[in-house]
Design a protein around this motif. Structure first.
Motif, PDB file in Angstrom:
ATOM      1  N   UNK A 165       0.836  -1.202   0.000  1.00 37.91           N
ATOM      2  CA  UNK A 165       0.000   0.000   0.000  1.00 37.91           C
ATOM      3  C   UNK A 165       0.863   1.240   0.000  1.00 37.91           C
ATOM      4  N   UNK A 166       0.213   2.388  -0.246  1.00 35.06           N
ATOM      5  CA  UNK A 166       0.938   3.649  -0.313  1.00 35.06           C
ATOM      6  C   UNK A 166       0.165   4.735   0.414  1.00 35.06           C
ATOM      7  N   UNK A 167       0.876   5.724   0.900  1.00 34.55           N
ATOM      8  CA  UNK A 167       0.244   6.950   1.374  1.00 34.55           C
ATOM      9  C   UNK A 167       1.287   8.042   1.291  1.00 34.55           C
ATOM     10  N   UNK A 168       0.869   9.291   1.510  1.00 29.63           N
ATOM     11  CA  UNK A 168       1.789  10.405   1.250  1.00 29.63           C
ATOM     12  C   UNK A 168       1.790  11.374   2.428  1.00 29.63           C
ATOM     13  N   UNK A 182      -4.689  -1.653   6.702  1.00 25.40           N
ATOM     14  CA  UNK A 182      -4.558  -2.825   7.576  1.00 25.40           C
ATOM     15  C   UNK A 182      -5.741  -3.758   7.421  1.00 25.40           C
ATOM     16  N   UNK A 183      -6.928  -3.174   7.225  1.00 25.60           N
ATOM     17  CA  UNK A 183      -8.146  -3.974   7.049  1.00 25.60           C
ATOM     18  C   UNK A 183      -8.170  -4.672   5.695  1.00 25.60           C
ATOM     19  N   UNK A 184      -7.168  -4.374   4.865  1.00 27.66           N
ATOM     20  CA  UNK A 184      -7.040  -5.090   3.579  1.00 27.66           C
ATOM     21  C   UNK A 184      -5.816  -6.003   3.595  1.00 27.66           C
ATOM     22  N   UNK A 185      -5.226  -6.163   4.814  1.00 25.80           N
ATOM     23  CA  UNK A 185      -4.106  -7.090   4.964  1.00 25.80           C
ATOM     24  C   UNK A 185      -2.772  -6.564   4.476  1.00 25.80           C
ATOM     25  N   UNK A 186      -2.589  -5.246   4.501  1.00 25.60           N
ATOM     26  CA  UNK A 186      -1.352  -4.676   3.960  1.00 25.60           C
ATOM     27  C   UNK A 186      -0.129  -5.209   4.712  1.00 25.60           C
ATOM     28  N   UNK A 187       0.950  -5.447   3.974  1.00 24.34           N
ATOM     29  CA  UNK A 187       2.190  -5.950   4.592  1.00 24.34           C
ATOM     30  C   UNK A 187       3.351  -4.965   4.464  1.00 24.34           C
ATOM     31  N   UNK A 188       3.257  -4.043   3.501  1.00 24.91           N
ATOM     32  CA  UNK A 188       4.294  -3.020   3.334  1.00 24.91           C
ATOM     33  C   UNK A 188       3.610  -1.739   2.863  1.00 24.91           C
ATOM     34  N   UNK A 189       3.762  -0.682   3.682  1.00 25.21           N
ATOM     35  CA  UNK A 189       3.249   0.643   3.306  1.00 25.21           C
ATOM     36  C   UNK A 189       4.445   1.511   2.930  1.00 25.21           C
ATOM     37  N   UNK A 190       4.397   2.093   1.745  1.00 24.59           N
ATOM     38  CA  UNK A 190       5.486   2.960   1.281  1.00 24.59           C
ATOM     39  C   UNK A 190       4.975   4.391   1.187  1.00 24.59           C
ATOM     40  N   UNK A 191       5.719   5.303   1.827  1.00 26.63           N
ATOM     41  CA  UNK A 191       5.274   6.699   1.832  1.00 26.63           C
ATOM     42  C   UNK A 191       6.456   7.645   1.657  1.00 26.63           C
ATOM     43  N   UNK A 192       6.205   8.776   1.036  1.00 28.73           N
ATOM     44  CA  UNK A 192       7.214   9.832   0.938  1.00 28.73           C
ATOM     45  C   UNK A 192       6.728  11.044   1.715  1.00 28.73           C
ATOM     46  N   UNK A 193       7.662  11.878   2.177  1.00 23.19           N
ATOM     47  CA  UNK A 193       7.257  13.091   2.888  1.00 23.19           C
ATOM     48  C   UNK A 193       8.214  14.248   2.615  1.00 23.19           C
ATOM     49  N   UNK A 194       7.616  15.442   2.554  1.00 26.78           N
ATOM     50  CA  UNK A 194       8.363  16.707   2.513  1.00 26.78           C
ATOM     51  C   UNK A 194       7.887  17.482   3.739  1.00 26.78           C
ATOM     52  N   UNK A 195       8.623  17.404   4.822  1.00 29.05           N
ATOM     53  CA  UNK A 195       8.146  17.961   6.084  1.00 29.05           C
ATOM     54  C   UNK A 195       9.111  19.008   6.617  1.00 29.05           C
ATOM     55  N   UNK A 196       8.633  20.259   6.773  1.00 31.03           N
ATOM     56  CA  UNK A 196       9.497  21.309   7.307  1.00 31.03           C
ATOM     57  C   UNK A 196      10.066  20.904   8.665  1.00 31.03           C
ATOM     58  N   UNK A 197      11.333  21.244   8.861  1.00 33.14           N
ATOM     59  CA  UNK A 197      11.992  20.888  10.129  1.00 33.14           C
ATOM     60  C   UNK A 197      11.349  21.611  11.305  1.00 33.14           C
TER      61      UNK A 197
END
Ligand code: ING
Length: 310
Positions: A165-168, A182-197
Motif C-alpha cells: 500500500x501507499x500513502x503520502x 490494515x483492514x485489507x491485509x497490507x504488509x508493506x506501506x510505502x510513503x514519501x514526505x516533505x516535512x518542514x523541520x
C-alpha cells in the motif's frame, strides 16, 4: 519460510526551483542503480520527487503553477526511470504532482513493478495547510490551494511478492490511513514526505520534537497494523526552507531497522520478510477476533471533534 523483499528507500536531498526535471531524474536514476546493484527488489522515492516543494509559494493564478505538474506518466522526463527499472528488474514507487487529462490536480504516488508497469496509483487524501495566503505564517503551506483531495481511497495491491500500500506525507499522521490498509491485509506501506523541520506557527517547537512526531506516526502505523513501513524524505534546505530527513524502514513491531544518516541523496536498504507480519496479524492485531466496530461509528460519521457541553 520467508517472503523477503529487499526494500531501498532513496531519500532525496533538496531540490531547488531552478533544478530541471532532467537534472532531478538523473539523481533518482543514480539511486535506482545503487539500489539495483544492492539487489533490491523495489526502490521508494520521496513526495514531489521531481520538483521543489512548490506549495510553499503563493500564486494568485493557480494556472501558473501547472508547470510543477506532470501531464502523463511516464513522460519524456521520467521515461528513463521506467526504462532503467525494466532493464535492471527493479520496481519503484514515485510521488509527483499529477495533472489529469480532465484538468484535475492531485499529489499522486504510483507503484511500478519490475517490468515497469504501473500497477498502483494513490492520490493524497489528507492535504495539510491552507488554500489562501496566510500572512501570520512564517512560510506558506498551500497544498489545499494546488491539490484536490485524493479520490481513490486507500487501496492495496498484491504485487512483487506481497500486499503493498501507499500513502503520502500528512496521511501518516492520521491512523485511519494505516487502518484502512490494515483492514485489507497490507504488509508493506510505502510513503514519501516533505516535512518542514520547524513549525511555521510554533517557532518554539524543536526539530527533535518534529522528528519524534514523524517517526511516532510511522512506527504506530506499522505496529498497530502489523506491517512494514518505509518512509522516504525530501531533506535539506530548499530555497531557505529546511526539510527534515529521518528516512527509515520500520518493522511490524514498530522498530526502526534502517535510518538515513544525512540530509542528502541517500539510499538505505533492509530485507523485509513479509512473513514477519503474520504473528501480530494472528494474535494481538487479529482484527476479526478483537475489534468491536459497533462502538467505532463516530470515526467515519463525524468529521470534527464535539466535546461535551460546558
Ligand atoms: N508536510 C507536512 C507533514 O504532514 C505538516 C505538513 C507538518 C503538517 C507538521 C502538520 C505538522 O508532514 C506535508 N507535505 O504534508
Amino acid at each position: 519460510m520467508s517472503r523477503t523483499v529487499r526494500v531501498a528507500v532513496a531519500q532525496s536531498g533538496p531540490i531547488q526551483k531552478t533544478d530541471s526535471r532532467e537534472h532531478v531524474v538523473a539523481r533518482l536514476l543514480e539511486m535506482m542503480k545503487q539500489a539495483a546493484a544492492g539487489k533490491c527488489n523495489i526502490v521508494l522515492f520521496t513526495e514531489l520527487a521531481l520538483t521543489t516543494f512548490f506549495p510553499r509559494y503563493y500564486e494568485e493564478d493557480r494556472g501558473k503553477m501547472d508547470d510543477w505538474f506532470e501531464s502523463g506518466m511516464p513522460n519524456s522526463a521520467t521515461r528513463p526511470l521506467f526504462d532503467t527499472a525494466r532493464e535492471l528488474g527493479i520496481g519503484f514507487s514515485l510521488v509527483f504532482a499529477e495533472l489529469t487529462a480532465d484538468q484535475h490536480h492531485y499529489n499522486t504516488q504510483i507503484l511500478v513493478d519490475t517490468q515497469a508497469n504501473i500497477v498502483g496509483r494513490y492520490r493524497k487524501v489528507h492535504l495539510p495547510g491552507h488554500a489562501e495566503y496566510e500572512p501570520e505564517r512564517a512560510w506558506q503551506h498551500l497544498e489545499k490551494r494546488y491539490f484536490e483531495p485524493g479520490n481513490l481511497g486507500f487501496p492495496v495491491w498484491r504485487t512483487m511478492g506481497g500486499v503493498m500500500g501507499m500513502c503520502i506525507c500528512n496521511d501518516r499522521r492520521w491512523p485511519e490511513t494505516f487502518r484502512v490498509m490494515g483492514l485489507q491485509g497490507v504488509e508493506l506501506v510505502m510513503l514519501g514526505y516533505n516535512t518542514p523541520t520547524l513549525n511555521s506557527m510554533k517557532p518554539e517547537e524543536t526539530a527533535a520534537t518534529r522528528m519524534h512526531h514523524n517517526h511516532l506516526c510511522m512506527q504506530a502505523g506499522a505496529y498497530q497494523n502489523a506491517c512494514w513501513v518505509a518512509g522516504c524524505a525530501k531533506a535539506g534546505d530548499e530555497d531557505g526552507h529546511d526539510l527534515m530527513a529521518g528516512s527509515c524502514i520500520i518493522n511490524p513491531d514498530g522498530e526502526i531497522v534502517a535510518l538515513a544518516q544525512s540530509n542528502e541523496d541517500e539510499v538505505i536498504v533492509h530485507d523485509c520478510d513479509l512473513d514477519e507480519c503474520a504473528f501480530l496479524k494472528k494474535t494481538t492485531f487479529d482484527f476479526d477476533a478483537h475489534r468491536r466496530i459497533e462502538h467505532y461509528g463516530l470515526i467515519s460519521s463525524q468529521t470534527g471533534a464535539v466535546p461535551p457541553p460546558e
